[in-house]
Design an enzyme around this catalytic site. Structure first.
Site, PDB file in Angstrom:
ATOM      1  N   ARG A 149       0.954   3.832   1.617  1.00 14.22           N
ATOM      2  CA  ARG A 149       1.375   4.389   2.910  1.00 14.22           C
ATOM      3  C   ARG A 149       2.602   3.676   3.484  1.00 14.22           C
ATOM      4  NH1 ARG A 149      -3.296   1.560   3.521  1.00 14.22           N
ATOM      5  NH2 ARG A 149      -3.330  -0.209   4.961  1.00 14.22           N
ATOM      6  N   TYR A 150       2.964   2.533   2.858  1.00 14.08           N
ATOM      7  CA  TYR A 150       4.094   1.762   3.377  1.00 14.08           C
ATOM      8  C   TYR A 150       5.359   1.910   2.541  1.00 14.08           C
ATOM      9  CZ  TYR A 150       0.473  -0.617   6.087  1.00 14.08           C
ATOM     10  OH  TYR A 150      -0.569  -0.903   6.932  1.00 14.08           O
ATOM     11  N   ILE A 151       5.263   2.466   1.368  1.00 16.89           N
ATOM     12  CA  ILE A 151       6.437   2.555   0.500  1.00 16.89           C
ATOM     13  C   ILE A 151       6.824   4.014   0.282  1.00 16.89           C
ATOM     14  CG2 ILE A 151       6.044   0.362  -0.662  1.00 16.89           C
ATOM     15  CD1 ILE A 151       4.672   1.811  -2.915  1.00 16.89           C
ATOM     16  N   ALA A 178       0.842  -1.201   0.000  1.00 10.48           N
ATOM     17  CA  ALA A 178       0.000   0.000   0.000  1.00 10.48           C
ATOM     18  C   ALA A 178       0.876   1.249   0.000  1.00 10.48           C
ATOM     19  CB  ALA A 178      -0.922  -0.005   1.209  1.00 10.48           C
TER      20      ALA A 178
END
Length: 874
Positions: free
Chosen positions: A126-128, A124
């Site tokens: 928001r994680y990368i 997602a």
């Protein structure tokens, strides 16, 4: 007009018109459709030639530049920032950003960005995290030469096109589907694009071909410069580990390991190929192990994987781009020329701005020096008004400004008044002069660049190559593919049966006579007692005609299988003998092989896969004054002709029976076989190097660089490794000489041997990892030259010639051999071999076969098969 009337305005009145009358869409509906189609084409699906970006990609790059501080940004944050410019959802922006990041050129990524090899999705947003790469910062952005426009809501400014100084569209590729229009520009190699740009600038011709991040093997024969109608064939790289295991190391572009494995399993379920199991060990690199059942040919399976699975596919490019707000079709060569020319113009614009800035710096530095050195600032002490101050400075400068390159403006004077006292007090005349000299040098250098713009652009591209080419070498290997015939590589997954009396052939007749294994894509050939023949597709149950005498799988263009036949011409007519091939026919058409008279009957028939000619005995019925009732006929005395030929007369009297007296030998000439180095395949079409004339028992000798030696049947489906160093017709009596380096003993050894077991692979060097084959010779009496390493402080030892036959006797293939020398060897060179005359073997007499064209135009005596003959007696 109310709302309903307005909505119906665009439709013509069809009252009283026929039902199939054309209804034209006009007015609002026409405008809406054109507006929507234009928007999708220009603003979403098709990239611009100027920078190679679609709008969403351009806005992502602009947002990354605005957020750039050298640190990574959460992708979710970049997506949110991009939404200020892109009037669509966050999902489309995030997907577009992941696609750019996976190409590993413009975005420096951190985190799980997915895997193009396995098809795994990115984490997602928001994680990368992401930031601009150094390459992107250098070639994409230049605010001073960028044309700007208002964003969709008028709150921000965004670039119309980014000033990309590189053929980015061709490096990344592009794919999109718009309304009634699509584009598919394939990615090309980074280094090759730079080299092509340099060639274009030098006025040389160039060719560029795709290069895919998934590697693989590609055939660009029909690329057609990336225009509509072109095609690229892509293949996985499949290697043979051992006789029961294949490994797929690279996959075709457009697939991933999951879809590839699914296609292999599906082909196995359908019976096209036969595999035992598949292991997917893919991580950073592709590794798919395909385990085969025993008895299945690895070479044939590789061909079947290409024929029936996603291991081979074709890609059709379509070079559609946006230029001047219009979609146009363009080849990749023209795209590169346009991009390179655009880069030159952008570099020129940057140099002109740089020159202007340098001249402005030189102008003000000169004014500053005059202002301070001549103490003009003192002349404003008595002035009481601003106008007086400006006038006083202007008057004081006039005697000293003749050498300036432009007139002094009021703005220049205002800037002089802003110089601080501290700067005036610390003014250093020498430093000021040095600064002016450096500015003049830079101005001269910039003018020189502008005067030699093409050379400057070439240097620019060469610098890009020097800085960023490492690790961007070509990944996809370019080859010319051989065409694989599906019928030759498909697994025989079903059984064929025949009911001879009733005339049925098929795969569902399990209670009837078994014929052979076949596949559901095979054709079968059927002969009947009436002397008729038909070729048809395999099916569950097919009626041909009663009294079938022969049925087999039909091999198209088979010029080796020969049919021997004797038939009676009509009721009471004479008997005829003929030999013929069947190479090309019309499917499901019944062919008459007799003279065409009613009640004709086949008296004898045989099918001979290798052109065999048997001896038969003909028995006549006792009739009148016939004296000779029995005699022999040798089919070798009958020429092979076309299937429509009438044949030679056997007798005009009634035949009682015909018996097989003696099985025959092949009457065909040895088959000439060539090796085509381009596609790495054997052929009988005279392509490549002639390997020799082969009889059914002849084999090929194959040696590779790893030291493995084997003999194989010259099968046209055989595959050969890239490291093959010897391929020739095998002479069992001819010794093979090999020199190799033993990694354990660190010495060179020489051996001579004969192949002990045909159709088996042997390692002729030691198994130590540092052992390597240095030289191999199949000459009868080879001679080699040794060059020795020069010892320190000593004279080099003279080169030494070795007569291999005299040096070592022929030993077993597993023998270690004799040590060649104890001295350190620099080179081992093969010299001209000693003369030797090979004893001539007595070859069996062969019957010459007349090469004759049959009615279908095929040559009738270059056949190809080694099966046993099938004979039918009546």
């Amino acid at each position: 007009m109310d709302g309903n009337e307005e909505l119906t305005e665009g439709f013509s009145n069809n009252e009283g018109a026929p039902d199939d009358a054309l209804t034209r869409v006009t007015g609002m509906y026409k405008d809406w459709f054109l507006d929507y189609a234009s928007y999708v084409i220009l603003e979403r699906a098709v990239p611009a030639i100027e920078d190679g970006f679609k709008p969403v990609q351009r806005r992502i790059m602009h947002s990354l530049k605005e957020l750039d501080d050298g640190r990574y940004n959460k992708v979710a944050n970049v997506v949110g920032h991009t939404m200020q410019y892109h009037p669509h959802g966050d999902a489309s922006i995030a997907d577009a950003m992941v696609q750019i990041g996976q190409k590993d050129l413009l975005i420096d990524t951190q985190g799980n960005w997915g895997n193009i090899l396995t098809g795994d999705r990115a984490a997602a947003s928001r994680y990368i995290e992401a930031r601009l790469s150094k390459f992107a910062l250098e070639v994409i952005f230049s605010p001073k030469i960028t044309e700007w426009q208002l964003s969709y809501d008028g709150r921000k400014k965004e670039p119309v096109n980014l000033p990309v100084k590189f053929p980015l569209l061709l490096a990344q590729g592009a794919e999109g589907i718009a309304v009634g229009l699509s584009t598919k520009v394939l990615p090309h190699n980074f280094v090759e694009l730079i080299d092509a740009s340099i060639k274009h600038l030098k006025g040389k011709s160039f060719k560029i071909y795709p290069d895919f991040p998934t590697s693989g093997i590609i055939d660009v024969t029909n690329y057609n410069d990336g225009l509509r109608g072109g095609k690229i064939r892509v293949r996985a790289r499949i290697e043979n580990i051992d006789k029961n295991t294949l490994v797929i190391k690279e996959i075709p572009y457009g697939t991933n390991t999951s879809s590839l494995i699914d296609s292999i399993l599906k082909a196995n379920d359908k019976g096209k190929i036969k595999i035992k199991k598949i292991e997917d060990n893919t991580a950073a690199e592709v590794e798919i192990l395909v385990h085969l059942p025993s008895g299945i040919s690895p070479d044939k399976t590789i061909d079947a994987l290409y024929a029936f699975t996603a291991c081979e596919s074709s890609i059709s490019p379509l070079g559609c781009i946006i230029e001047d707000n219009k979609p146009i079709f363009m080849g990749v060569t023209e795209m590169l020329r346009r991009s390179t020319d655009s880069t030159v113009e952008l570099l020129k614009a940057e140099l002109e701005i740089q020159l202007n800035e340098l001249e402005e710096q030189w102008h003000f530095a000169s004014l500053e020096r005059i202002f301070i050195e001549n103490r003009i600032y003192r002349e404003i002490e008595e002035e009481e008004t601003w106008e007086g101050v400006i006038a006083a400075i202007d008057e004081g400068l006039k005697p000293h400004t003749k050498h300036l390159r432009r007139a002094v403006t009021e703005e220049d004077i205002v800037r002089l008044t802003e110089i601080r006292i501290k700067r005036i007090s610390k003014f250093d005349l020498d430093k000021a002069k040095q600064h002016l000299d450096s500015l003049e040098d830079r101005i001269a250098e910039t003018k020189n660049y502008l005067a030699n713009l093409v050379d400057f652009a070439i240097d620019y591209f060469q610098e890009l190559k020097k800085k960023y080419a490492q690790g961007r070498e070509r990944k996809s290997e370019i080859r010319i593919f051989d065409d694989i015939e599906a019928t030759k590589v498909v697994i025989r997954n079903t059984k064929l049966y025949v009911n001879r009396e009733e005339g049925f052939v098929g795969t569902s007749l399990r209670r009837d006579e078994y014929v052979t294994d076949c596949s559901d894509i095979d054709d079968i050939i059927v002969f009947t007692k009436k002397g008729e023949m038909m070729v048809t597709k395999v099916d569950s149950k097919i009626f041909v005609d009663k009294n079938i005498i022969h049925v087999a799988v039909f091999k198209k263009k088979d010029k080796r299988t020969t049919f021997n036949m004797i038939y009676k011409d009509g009721r009471g007519g004479p008997s005829y003998i003929k030999r013929f091939n069947v190479t090309s026919i019309t499917r499901d058409k019944m062919y008459d092989l007799t003279n065409g008279n009613a009640n004709s009957d086949v008296l004898y028939f045989s099918a001979n896969p290798n052109g065999e000619a048997e001896v038969i005995t003909v028995h006549l019925r006792q009739s009148g004054s016939i004296k000779k009732l029995k005699w022999d006929i040798d089919f070798a005395d009958v020429l092979i002709k076309g299937r429509t030929s009438k044949g030679n007369i056997v007798t005009k009297y009634p035949v009682k029976r015909i018996e097989l007296k003696e099985k025959g030998l092949s009457t065909l000439k040895p088959r000439k076989i060539w090796f085509d180095d381009i596609v790495q395949r054997l052929n009988v079409d005279e392509r490549g190097e002639l390997l020799g004339e082969f009889r059914p028992d002849d084999l090929l000798l194959v040696v590779n660089q790893k030291g493995y030696v084997k003999t194989i049947v010259p099968d046209l489906n055989a595959r050969f490794d890239d490291d093959m160093i010897v391929l020739e017709k095998w002479n069992p009596n001819k010794p093979i000489s090999a020199i190799y380096y033993d990694g354990e003993k660190e010495r060179y050894y020489i051996k001579r041997f004969l192949i002990e077991n045909a159709n088996r692979e042997d390692l002729i060097i030691t198994e130590h990892p540092k052992s390597q084959l240095e030289l191999i010779s199949t000459d009868w009496r080879p001679v080699v030259e040794l060059e020795f390493v020069k010892p320190r402080g000593k004279e080099a030892k003279a080169n030494h010639e070795v007569d291999v036959e005299d040096f070592i006797a022929v030993k077993g293939i597993k023998a270690l051999g004799n040590q060649l020398t104890s001295d350190k060897v620099k080179n081992i060179n093969a010299l001209e071999s000693l003369p030797y005359e090979e004893p001539q073997a007595q070859s069996p007499n062969e019957i010459e076969v007349v090469e004759e064209e049959n009615v279908d135009g095929e040559n009738t005596n270059k056949p190809d098969s080694d099966e046993e003959s099938q004979t039918t007696l009546f």
